[in-house]
Design a protein around this motif. Sequence first.
Motif, PDB file in Angstrom:
ATOM      1  N   PRO A  48       0.806  -1.230   0.000  1.00  0.00           N
ATOM      2  CA  PRO A  48       0.000   0.000   0.000  1.00  0.00           C
ATOM      3  C   PRO A  48       0.836   1.276   0.000  1.00  0.00           C
ATOM      4  N   ARG A  49       1.917   1.319   0.766  1.00  0.00           N
ATOM      5  CA  ARG A  49       2.741   2.527   0.802  1.00  0.00           C
ATOM      6  C   ARG A  49       3.577   2.677  -0.462  1.00  0.00           C
ATOM      7  N   GLU A  50       4.023   1.575  -1.020  1.00  0.00           N
ATOM      8  CA  GLU A  50       4.725   1.662  -2.302  1.00  0.00           C
ATOM      9  C   GLU A  50       3.793   2.212  -3.377  1.00  0.00           C
ATOM     10  N   PHE A  51       2.552   1.748  -3.368  1.00  0.00           N
ATOM     11  CA  PHE A  51       1.583   2.251  -4.355  1.00  0.00           C
ATOM     12  C   PHE A  51       1.333   3.740  -4.137  1.00  0.00           C
ATOM     13  N   SER A  52       1.208   4.176  -2.877  1.00  0.00           N
ATOM     14  CA  SER A  52       0.954   5.588  -2.590  1.00  0.00           C
ATOM     15  C   SER A  52       2.105   6.464  -3.067  1.00  0.00           C
ATOM     16  N   ILE A  53       3.345   6.012  -2.863  1.00  0.00           N
ATOM     17  CA  ILE A  53       4.504   6.778  -3.333  1.00  0.00           C
ATOM     18  C   ILE A  53       4.524   6.799  -4.851  1.00  0.00           C
ATOM     19  N   ALA A  54       4.231   5.657  -5.472  1.00  0.00           N
ATOM     20  CA  ALA A  54       4.202   5.601  -6.933  1.00  0.00           C
ATOM     21  C   ALA A  54       3.139   6.544  -7.480  1.00  0.00           C
ATOM     22  N   TRP A  55       1.960   6.562  -6.848  1.00  0.00           N
ATOM     23  CA  TRP A  55       0.905   7.473  -7.300  1.00  0.00           C
ATOM     24  C   TRP A  55       1.366   8.925  -7.196  1.00  0.00           C
ATOM     25  N   LEU A  56       2.019   9.259  -6.104  1.00  0.00           N
ATOM     26  CA  LEU A  56       2.512  10.616  -5.904  1.00  0.00           C
ATOM     27  C   LEU A  56       3.503  11.006  -6.995  1.00  0.00           C
ATOM     28  N   LEU A  57       4.408  10.116  -7.339  1.00  0.00           N
ATOM     29  CA  LEU A  57       5.426  10.403  -8.356  1.00  0.00           C
ATOM     30  C   LEU A  57       4.831  10.424  -9.763  1.00  0.00           C
ATOM     31  N   PHE A  58       3.976   9.463 -10.073  1.00  0.00           N
ATOM     32  CA  PHE A  58       3.411   9.377 -11.422  1.00  0.00           C
ATOM     33  C   PHE A  58       2.373  10.479 -11.675  1.00  0.00           C
ATOM     34  N   SER A  59       1.800  11.036 -10.613  1.00  0.00           N
ATOM     35  CA  SER A  59       0.822  12.109 -10.800  1.00  0.00           C
ATOM     36  C   SER A  59       1.502  13.451 -11.054  1.00  0.00           C
ATOM     37  N   SER A  60       2.822  13.533 -10.819  1.00  0.00           N
ATOM     38  CA  SER A  60       3.551  14.795 -11.024  1.00  0.00           C
ATOM     39  C   SER A  60       4.866  14.544 -11.749  1.00  0.00           C
TER      40      SER A  60
END
Length: 237
Positions: A154-166
């Motif tokens: 879950p935290r890896e996905f959250s970090i990935a979302w943060l990076l891929f969204s910007s």
Amino acid sequence: MSIAVYIRNESFLDHVRRVLLRAGFKCEHFATEIAFMRGLRRSEFELILIDVPVEPSDDDAILSWLNCRPVDNTPVLVTSPLKNAFVAALYLNSGADDFLYRPFEPIEFIARTHALLRRVRRRSARTRIELAGFHLDREAARFQYRGEPIELTPREFSIAWLLFSSPGVFISRETISVTIWSTDSEVAGRTIEQHIYKLRKKLCLGPDRGVVLRTAYNQGYRLEVLDKPQDDEGLAG
């Protein structure tokens, strides 16, 4: 009804509290970004009110939170003394539901608050990202590369979302720690580095996939999409 309030200006905070109390709303104030993030994880609110006193940087923690916050129906109202259309558009495009310049009349403020609450069921949050063959589905917490699933915590996905969204923007360790862990960067620094290392390996980020994850000591991490990924060139041949 309870409203989460993140306002740093004391006089404006007092004014907002009085207006909301007269209208029958309860307020829970958070003085820092960390307290704000923790409070939203701990409790449920009918509305979130955020005041923006200065122009945000590219790596603004609130903007990052808006871009990657969990999907829910809690509306976000942003207020600001900045009469700047670019700033308003930036927050609205990042996920805020309304933007109100201050000073404002109490009657308008309360009317906008009620309007947001009425529209809460029609909220359409960003739930998918498509970038260079990568597909992120936030509702399903699913990550794929060209149709092949990649298992992330879950935290890896959250970090990935943060990076891929910007893409193209350096995301500081402080922003990641506040947004994902609701704590300061000194506490989460080593943990962040470990998660970034695992993400690079799991996603096989590099020239072959046309996406690299840059690290800058004083800036943080930036997802960068290469102009000509090597695997695309091979497919074209």
